[in-house]
Scaffold this motif. Structure first.
Motif, mmCIF file in Angstrom:
data_model
loop_
_atom_site.group_PDB
_atom_site.id
_atom_site.type_symbol
_atom_site.label_atom_id
_atom_site.label_comp_id
_atom_site.label_asym_id
_atom_site.label_seq_id
_atom_site.Cartn_x
_atom_site.Cartn_y
_atom_site.Cartn_z
ATOM 1 N N TYR A 48 0.847 -1.201 0.000
ATOM 2 C CA TYR A 48 0.000 0.000 0.000
ATOM 3 C C TYR A 48 0.882 1.251 0.000
ATOM 4 C CZ TYR A 48 -3.271 3.538 1.829
ATOM 5 O OH TYR A 48 -4.022 4.681 2.017
ATOM 6 N N MET A 49 1.853 1.297 0.908
ATOM 7 C CA MET A 49 2.726 2.469 1.011
ATOM 8 C C MET A 49 3.634 2.603 -0.220
ATOM 9 S SD MET A 49 2.034 4.313 3.580
ATOM 10 C CE MET A 49 1.719 4.515 5.348
ATOM 11 N N ARG A 50 4.049 1.475 -0.745
ATOM 12 C CA ARG A 50 4.893 1.509 -1.944
ATOM 13 C C ARG A 50 4.126 2.131 -3.109
ATOM 14 N NH1 ARG A 50 7.387 -3.829 -4.997
ATOM 15 N NH2 ARG A 50 8.609 -2.723 -6.578
ATOM 16 N N GLU A 51 2.850 1.776 -3.232
ATOM 17 C CA GLU A 51 2.004 2.336 -4.292
ATOM 18 C C GLU A 51 1.808 3.839 -4.087
ATOM 19 O OE1 GLU A 51 -2.461 1.737 -6.241
ATOM 20 O OE2 GLU A 51 -1.700 0.292 -4.780
ATOM 21 N N LYS A 52 1.623 4.268 -2.825
ATOM 22 C CA LYS A 52 1.464 5.695 -2.540
ATOM 23 C C LYS A 52 2.716 6.466 -2.940
ATOM 24 C CE LYS A 52 -2.686 5.838 -0.900
ATOM 25 N NZ LYS A 52 -3.741 6.616 -1.570
ATOM 26 N N ILE A 53 3.873 5.899 -2.629
ATOM 27 C CA ILE A 53 5.146 6.543 -2.985
ATOM 28 C C ILE A 53 5.286 6.626 -4.512
ATOM 29 C CG2 ILE A 53 7.660 6.236 -2.962
ATOM 30 C CD1 ILE A 53 6.605 7.232 -0.290
ATOM 31 N N SER A 54 4.955 5.527 -5.194
ATOM 32 C CA SER A 54 5.119 5.462 -6.647
ATOM 33 C C SER A 54 4.234 6.458 -7.375
ATOM 34 C CB SER A 54 4.803 4.043 -7.144
ATOM 35 O OG SER A 54 5.675 3.106 -6.571
ATOM 36 N N ASN A 55 3.026 6.681 -6.848
ATOM 37 C CA ASN A 55 2.048 7.520 -7.541
ATOM 38 C C ASN A 55 2.038 8.976 -7.083
ATOM 39 O OD1 ASN A 55 1.182 5.288 -9.013
ATOM 40 N ND2 ASN A 55 -0.344 4.716 -7.482
ATOM 41 N N GLN A 56 2.896 9.302 -6.120
ATOM 42 C CA GLN A 56 2.877 10.655 -5.576
ATOM 43 C C GLN A 56 3.652 11.637 -6.468
ATOM 44 O OE1 GLN A 56 1.245 12.023 -2.817
ATOM 45 N NE2 GLN A 56 1.999 13.879 -3.797
ATOM 46 N N GLN A 57 3.003 12.702 -6.878
ATOM 47 C CA GLN A 57 3.684 13.742 -7.644
ATOM 48 C C GLN A 57 4.774 14.390 -6.796
ATOM 49 O OE1 GLN A 57 0.656 16.506 -8.943
ATOM 50 N NE2 GLN A 57 0.357 15.430 -10.886
ATOM 51 N N ASN A 58 5.803 14.888 -7.436
ATOM 52 C CA ASN A 58 6.940 15.573 -6.785
ATOM 53 C C ASN A 58 7.832 14.630 -5.988
ATOM 54 O OD1 ASN A 58 5.953 18.150 -7.616
ATOM 55 N ND2 ASN A 58 4.558 18.163 -5.859
ATOM 56 N N LEU A 59 7.612 13.307 -6.097
ATOM 57 C CA LEU A 59 8.375 12.360 -5.274
ATOM 58 C C LEU A 59 9.040 11.300 -6.144
ATOM 59 C CD1 LEU A 59 9.269 11.275 -2.544
ATOM 60 C CD2 LEU A 59 7.044 10.145 -2.321
ATOM 61 N N LYS A 60 10.345 11.130 -5.938
ATOM 62 C CA LYS A 60 11.112 10.131 -6.682
ATOM 63 C C LYS A 60 11.843 9.224 -5.703
ATOM 64 C CE LYS A 60 14.868 9.634 -10.066
ATOM 65 N NZ LYS A 60 15.870 10.366 -10.887
ATOM 66 N N LEU A 61 11.758 7.914 -5.928
ATOM 67 C CA LEU A 61 12.473 6.942 -5.108
ATOM 68 C C LEU A 61 13.817 6.632 -5.749
ATOM 69 C CD1 LEU A 61 12.488 4.900 -2.700
ATOM 70 C CD2 LEU A 61 11.487 3.234 -4.284
#
Length: 624
Positions: A103-116
């Motif tokens: 769930y959190m991985r998906e939130k990180i992946s789809n969040q604008q302005n955020l790069k892993l």
């Protein structure tokens, strides 16, 4: 590569910090050792518990993600301490740890302005006492204006199982070694803590007829204000309760010298409130048995987390210990227990914003600050993320008071008192437990979430409606009256809940301790449209009105001290008759107010008196 804000570590603190930063329109890079290990649960597969459950509600009210994730991936929901006072009620979710991380991985992946970015940070870049970036192991430089370090238990970590030790992070993952050396370069004080985790065993190998079933609560429960669908009671997974045996105790006593903790291999301090099983045997030698809970880890795994059975014993001893438990004769182990030792920083080096005092733009959050627990980490991560954004946008920082949130209690404790063991939030740490309740997190903190931009307009409007319904209903209850011959009076008498020998308002009737608000609800239309949490809030507000009023009066007195500010450049050596220890502690913490100064360990009331006297003299001198 560059970003406005860099977050190092994608555990529970890092995820909240990175999401907050990105949602507040800052270009954010989240650096993690692995691409797929986001907000993992290396220890217990659960969210919430005493005090911690209230923190999760607070995170939600401020606009964080943990509560939503916990609701979406819960295997079981439970309201703890429901038979006791409302100041200690708290939710606990048994979580599907695989689904939670996804769930959190998906939130990180789809969040604008955020790069892993996958990598290991080995150094920080500082120029003129300001953070400028980080250096990765492969020599990559990432420039930034603010940096949030949330390295959890991965900093120079070492795993222990008996006499064996390995330079690894949790679950045989990588460890981060370079940062600790970097801290020395910048005079950032560190120390080592340890924690541990129990074995995971295959459910199919356990005879559960020897165990007691521990179900969830048959209630509609959720952490998040925005959760509309809760897990039905008949769909919840169950946990199980067993107890250790005389044989378990004997095995520990015969092999105590083989424990990494008791053999001297581990010198660092562990959590007092979550001791290893061998520590329980030593500290509570008169107790013959101890509770052990079997908790499912995921619907996709055939494993139990053996809660309460943490150990640093060698594997052969662990096997004997496990087989001595009821129903564990044929146990198969999926993962053996271990203790882990890691580096932390002294949190007294931080401001209440979680920014380091000596390096501008460098923030710390989570277990690196000496705390334990996913919830404590997430709370700090959210605050650090918001404050890093405030730093870059020249906005007022968010500093939650002790009277406003358990998160405020925690950060205040860390900065003012420091830590001598892994810090765990407890209800006993809060002076205002009746104010900091499970049911009123929105009322306490939603305005902050909206002010700082993490609560959307639609969420805010929903909350305004929620709050106005409570306020309106309380007014209705004060004005609607029932006579001794009314249907409600007859019903209450039949149920032996109350005898109305004169006319009473609905407010006065609910105030009586034996009256069930559900009975009154049938006679008040306004009560019938409210949620369970709204009803709970009204019930507590009415029943504990006198106590809450007294607590608020005490809070107002303390807030006056918070308004008495101390000059940032005050030389405490110039304060007459101040104790040497007080001078040292005040110079180290650099409190911003008299209220904060009064909470520093080692600063006595007489020191505060002299400090106030000195400040008054300064004021008179300046006014001449």
């Amino acid at each position: 590569m560059e970003a406005d804000i860099v977050v190092v570590g994608a555990g529970h603190a890092g995820v909240e910090a990175a999401l907050a930063s990105a949602r507040l329109n800052q270009k954010t890079i989240l650096i993690n050792l692995y691409e797929d290990k986001i907000a993992t649960m290396p220890c217990n597969p659960s969210i919430g518990g005493p005090a911690k459950g209230i923190v999760v509600r607070e995170i939600d009210a401020l606009g964080g993600e943990m509560a939503k994730a916990a609701d979406a991936t819960a295997l079981q929901m439970k309201l703890l301490n429901s038979s006791r006072g409302p100041g200690i009620w708290a939710l606990r979710a048994q979580s599907d740890k695989i689904k939670y991380s996804n769930y959190m991985r998906e939130k990180i992946s789809n969040q604008q302005n955020l790069k892993l970015v996958v990598g290991t940070v080995v150094d920080i870049i500082v120029e003129q006492n300001k953070i400028k970036g980080v250096i990765l192991e492969d020599k990559t430089i990432i420039n930034c204006k603010a940096l949030i370090l949330t390295t959890g238990t991965y900093l120079s970590s070492k795993i222990y199982q008996g006499s064996e030790n390995f330079e690894e992070g949790p679950s045989k993952e990588k460890t981060s070694k370079g940062l600790s050396e970097s801290f020395k370069k910048y005079n950032i004080s560190t120390f080592r803590f340890k924690t541990g985790t129990p074995p995971r065993v295959k459910k199919s190998s356990i005879d559960l007829s020897k165990a007691k079933i521990e179900p969830g609560s048959n209630m509609e429960l959720a952490f998040s204000f925005s959760t509309n669908k809760v897990i039905p009671f008949d769909e919840q997974e169950v946990c199980y309760l067993i107890h250790s045996t005389d044989e378990t105790k004997n095995i520990i006593e015969l092999n105590l010298s083989k424990s990494a903790m008791y053999s001297g291999s581990i010198q660092s301090v562990g959590p007092r409130y979550c001791p290893s099983f061998e520590d329980k045997i030593v500290r509570f030698s008169d107790k013959q048995r101890h509770q052990i809970f079997l908790e499912p880890e995921s619907l996709s795994l055939d494993t139990f987390y053996v809660q309460g059975f943490s150990t640093s014993m060698p594997i052969d001893v662990q096997e004997k210990m496990l087989k001595s438990l009821p129903g564990f004769k044929n146990v198969e182990v999926d993962k053996w227990a271990y203790a882990i030792e890691y580096d932390c920083i002294d949190p007294q080096q931080l401001k209440l914003t979680l920014e380091l005092k000596t390096i501008e733009g460098l923030f710390f959050a989570g277990q690196i600050n000496g705390t334990s627990g996913y919830e404590e980490a997430a709370g700090q991560g959210l605050i650090a993320g918001i404050n890093a954004v405030c730093k870059l946008t020249n906005k007022e920082s968010i500093i939650l008071k002790r009277s406003e949130a358990y998160i405020g209690v925690m950060i205040d404790d860390l900065v003012n008192k420091g830590v001598i063991e892994p810090y765990r939030l407890l209800t006993s740490r809060a002076e205002n437990r009746l104010t900091l309740r499970n049911d009123n997190a929105e009322i306490r903190l939603k305005e902050y979430g909206y002010k700082y931009g993490l609560i959307t307009e639609s969420e805010w409007n929903k909350y305004i409606k929620y709050k106005s319904e409570i306020d309106l209903t309380i007014e209705v209850l004060k004005n609607v009256r029932f006579t001794p011959k009314s249907e409600l009076a007859i019903k209450l008498k039949e149920l032996n809940q109350a005898i109305l020998n004169q006319g009473f308002s609905a407010y006065e009737i609910i105030k009586q301790p034996k009256v069930d608000i559900e009975v009154v609800k049938d006679f008040i239309p306004e009560l019938q449209i409210l949620s369970k949490v709204q009803l709970q809030n009204i019930l507590i507000t009415i029943r504990f009105e006198g106590y809450i009023k007294k607590e608020k009066e005490e809070i107002e007195k303390l807030l006056k001290l918070e308004k008495k500010l101390i000059p940032a450049d005050l030389d405490y050596n110039q304060v007459d008759n101040l104790a040497i220890e007080a001078k040292h502690k005040l110079s180290k913490v650099r409190p911003v107010s008299i209220g904060q100064a009064s909470r520093i360990t080692g600063v006595n009331p007489s020191d505060i008196h002299m400090l106030v006297f000195h400040l008054k003299k300064m004021s008179k001198w300046k006014n001449k």
